[in-house]
Write an enzyme that holds these catalytic residues in place. Structure first.
Site: not given
Length: 756
Positions: A98-99, A163, A451, A644, A646
């Site tokens: 999806d990203h 995520d 965000r 995030s 990440r």
């Protein structure tokens, strides 16, 4: 036989049975009533008999029920899992693409372009998941959190996801926590998952929403009350009569944006609205199992009677009096009711003419959300009015898209002027290519996203992004201005002024959802071949980080001292860099590109102490230090690493030679990610010591051989004038986490155990 990936009634029954066994032990130990969050968390303890349970300090070893990963973070998670030497995932796991899908022209063209540009990465994800018995949702099937809610989430479960908005599943009564890829690879390797025992925030919802007020306004209000770090190392648990007035997907909106509080997760008690959603999504059997286990899916009655006795903090929101809110710009906790925005915009000189309006995202793309937004749009269309500026819509999943196409909402969106994007994250995460605004041009947008950090949506630092509910975004978009209040003002149309009626829409489709029959790929097993080309610039097999040599860190150089907000978006930006999420060397070139240099005010640049040259990108400086065999450190401000999940924000510094990050405070996920990768993560014992570290300092980290839980670390600063001073750094390492540091990373320990 490979384990099932689906959430079956048998699996849920097993989870509940184990939870009850563990909770029986916990009740004897604590001898008091339990909150819902405690029931779910303690019901997943690896060792309920001996585990320390002190809130805010003990580290819990937990056994999650499943793992979820999105394509940007899954690359590194899977690469780490492959390095661990296991044959298949130990728990049900899924990957969702999806990203990596950029929003530009619209769904058809954007999907074609994305599939071409990302073919190599999507092929790697498809083959690696197939090989290791992991479910794979193809590009365009939907946003991870929406697909999880539709297919896998269940009340009382524990899930981790790579995520930060994984807590979305709390809308279905699940403790769902955003983590780094190393946590995911650990759990998929069969290890317990470790997290600090969260403190508990209780939010009492009174009354009932009405008119323009939506579930989105509950969390926007709370963000304003608690700020972006008010939930750090805490679980937000909602209770009270007001919870029953909110749909399951509305609850998901609220728990989703708990990530904006920094919360570990957020959760609602199981109720009839969740039961209805499970039935509508074809999971009535799960609802029946949940109905039989209400005792572990709601808090004990004594908690409601005296909440302050059981929660560390208690807040109250009266839904009946709650006004629609807007938050922003640049931070999701700058909140005010819609009635206050006009005066504030005038005072601060914000452009009130909108350049774009955007509806959708993992936070607000439910059937109910789209229905309420189109209810508003239909009134304008009936009076000859369409959108005044670009209007972008991101459906949350193919299932949502199919259903709103059948039921007519999509036709209304198209007629009012929507560009319908792929069922993906798109502009919410910076995957938005804009031709209408030049970089550096000040403009204002409204979104229903979660965000709005500076530059997040479109990589333009001068875009002022405000967040509201889908129906409020629709109303503002139809008016074409930020300072329009649909509760009190009339909308100008070709047929005269009209007062928009408050939105109404069913929470679930009367005819049921239209399922996605093509988006899922079942794994093949060990016969599948994983595709990684040795010459790829998108994917790179990992090499283990070096083990700590047992010595103090001496003469470390300061690469960067970040001032103010430094999120993971600033440490490891997304946008065009997303394509390198599976290539550690390449993505490390973006390290700290968005950080504000405390010494010069430059963004993403600093001074090379070896050459004396300033204005160099931090990653380039780090590489020069690494070539010279010089270790280096990062200095951070408050809530460093917010945002995030990440892990690249931790892996890139480690890869380039960072030995220590010392800050005033950390965001939870980033601190854990640093620990997992073998970087020493410290906070200033005295926050004022942040000011003592100079650009040309050499830093010595002393007595590391005596590093122990609860013991401060001595850090010596050697200034350019020859003077020295000692400051102290605190840490939150427990004994097991110190083993990660000594081994060079948590993954090194796993690999050592599996590759004997």
């Amino acid at each position: 036989m490979a384990a099932k990936i689906e959430t079956t009634p048998e699996m849920v029954k097993n989870v509940y049975a184990k939870s009850k066994e563990r909770l029986a032990i916990i009740r004897k130990r604590l001898n008091r009533p339990l909150t819902l969050a405690e029931k779910v968390v303690f019901g997943h303890l690896d060792d309920p008999q001996n585990q320390e349970l002190v809130r805010g300090s003990s580290f819990l070893q937990l056994r999650p029920d499943r793992v979820a990963m999105q394509d940007a973070t899954a690359q590194m998670a899977l690469l780490q899992f492959m390095l661990a030497g296991k044959d298949e995932a130990a728990v049900p796991s899924t990957v969702h693409c999806d990203h990596l899908i950029q929003a530009y022209h619209g769904k058809a063209e954007d999907m074609a372009a994305s599939n071409k540009v990302n073919e190599e990465v999507f092929n790697f994800l498809a083959t690696s998941t197939s090989r290791y018995n992991i479910g794979f949702w193809k590009p365009g099937a939907g946003i991870i959190h929406q697909v999880i809610l539709e297919n896998y989430a269940f009340p009382g479960g524990l899930m981790i996801g790579t995520d930060s908005h994984t807590p979305n599943a709390g809308g279905l009564g699940m403790c769902a926590v955003g983590v780094g890829g190393s946590d995911a690879s650990d759990v998929m390797s069969g290890l317990a998952w470790e997290v600090k025992n969260p403190k508990l925030i209780g939010v009492h919802l009174k009354g009932k929403m009405n008119g323009w007020t939506s579930a989105k306004d509950v969390i926007l209000k709370l963000c304003g009350m608690l700020t972006v770090k008010g939930g750090t190392d805490k679980i937000v648990e909602y209770f009270g009569e007001g919870t029953k007035s909110i749909s399951c997907t509305g609850k998901g909106t609220i728990t989703n944006m708990g990530a904006e509080l920094g919360a570990t997760c957020s959760i609602f008690p199981y109720d009839e609205r969740m039961k209805a959603y499970l039935a509508s999504t074809g999971r009535s059997e799960l609802a029946a199992v949940a109905d039989q286990n209400m005792d572990i899916l709601t808090a004990d009655a004594e908690v409601f009677a005296d909440p302050k006795k059981f929660y560390d903090e208690v807040y109250e929101i009266d839904l009946s009096a709650l006004e629609p809110h807007l938050v922003g710009p640049h931070s999701p906790d700058i909140a005010r009711p819609i009635s206050a925005i006009a005066a504030e915009a005038k005072e601060k000189g914000w452009p009130t003419k909108l350049s774009s309006a955007l509806v959708g995202s993992c936070t607000n793309s439910s059937y109910e959300d789209i229905g309420r937004a189109t209810f508003v749009a239909k009134q304008a269309l009936d009076n000859g009015t369409k959108m005044k500026q670009p209007f972008l819509v991101s459906p949350g999943s193919t299932q949502i898209q199919n259903t709103i196409e059948r039921d007519g909402q999509m036709a209304v969106l198209n007629e009012v002027g929507a560009t319908v994007l792929a069922n993906a994250c798109g502009p919410c995460i910076g995957q938005w290519k804009r031709d209408d605004i030049k970089n550096g041009e000040k403009n204002t947008i409204v979104t229903s996203f979660n965000r709005n950090f500076r530059g997040r949506n479109d990589s333009n630092a001068e875009t002022l992004a405000f967040i509201g509910s889908p129906e409020l975004v629709m109303a503002l978009g139809l008016a074409g201005r930020l300072d329009f209040n649909p509760l009190t003002e009339e909308l100008e149309t070709p047929k005269g002024k009209i007062k928009l009626k408050a939105p109404e829409a069913p929470e679930l489709p009367a005819k049921g959802f239209v399922p996605d029959t093509e988006g899922y790929q079942k794994p093949q097993g060990r016969e599948a071949k994983v595709a990684v080309a040795p010459t790829s610039d998108r994917l790179q097999l990992l090499t283990p980080f070096t083990k700590w040599d047992g010595k103090d860190f001496m003469d470390q150089l300061v690469v960067a001292k970040a001032k103010g907000k430094c999120t993971t978006d600033h440490i490891s930006p997304g946008g065009p860099w997303l394509k390198y999420r599976g290539h550690l060397d390449n993505i490390s070139n973006n390290m700290l590109l968005g950080a504000d240099n405390a010494y010069t005010g430059e963004i993403g640049k600093g001074k090379n102490q070896l050459t004396g040259q300033g204005g160099q990108e931090f990653a380039k400086i780090a590489r020069e230090y690494q070539k010279a065999h010089r270790g280096w450190v990062i200095v951070g401000d408050e809530n460093y690493g917010e945002g995030s999940s990440r892990e690249h924000a931790a892996m890139s510094p480690r890869f380039l030679g960072c030995t220590m990050v010392i800050t005033k405070s950390f965001a939870r996920i980033h601190e854990t990610n640093l620990k997992k990768q073998g970087v020493l993560a410290l906070t200033f014992a005295n926050p004022a010591d942040y000011d003592k570290i100079k650009e040309d300092d050499h830093v010595n980290v002393l007595d590391l051989q005596s590093l122990a839980p609860g013991k401060n670390v001595k850090v010596e600063l050697k200034h350019k004038d020859g003077s020295k001073e000692i400051i102290e750094g605190k840490h939150s390492y427990n004994a097991e986490q110190l083993n990660w540091f000594k081994a060079g990373s948590a993954l090194n320990l796993i690999r050592a155990a599996n590759v004997k």
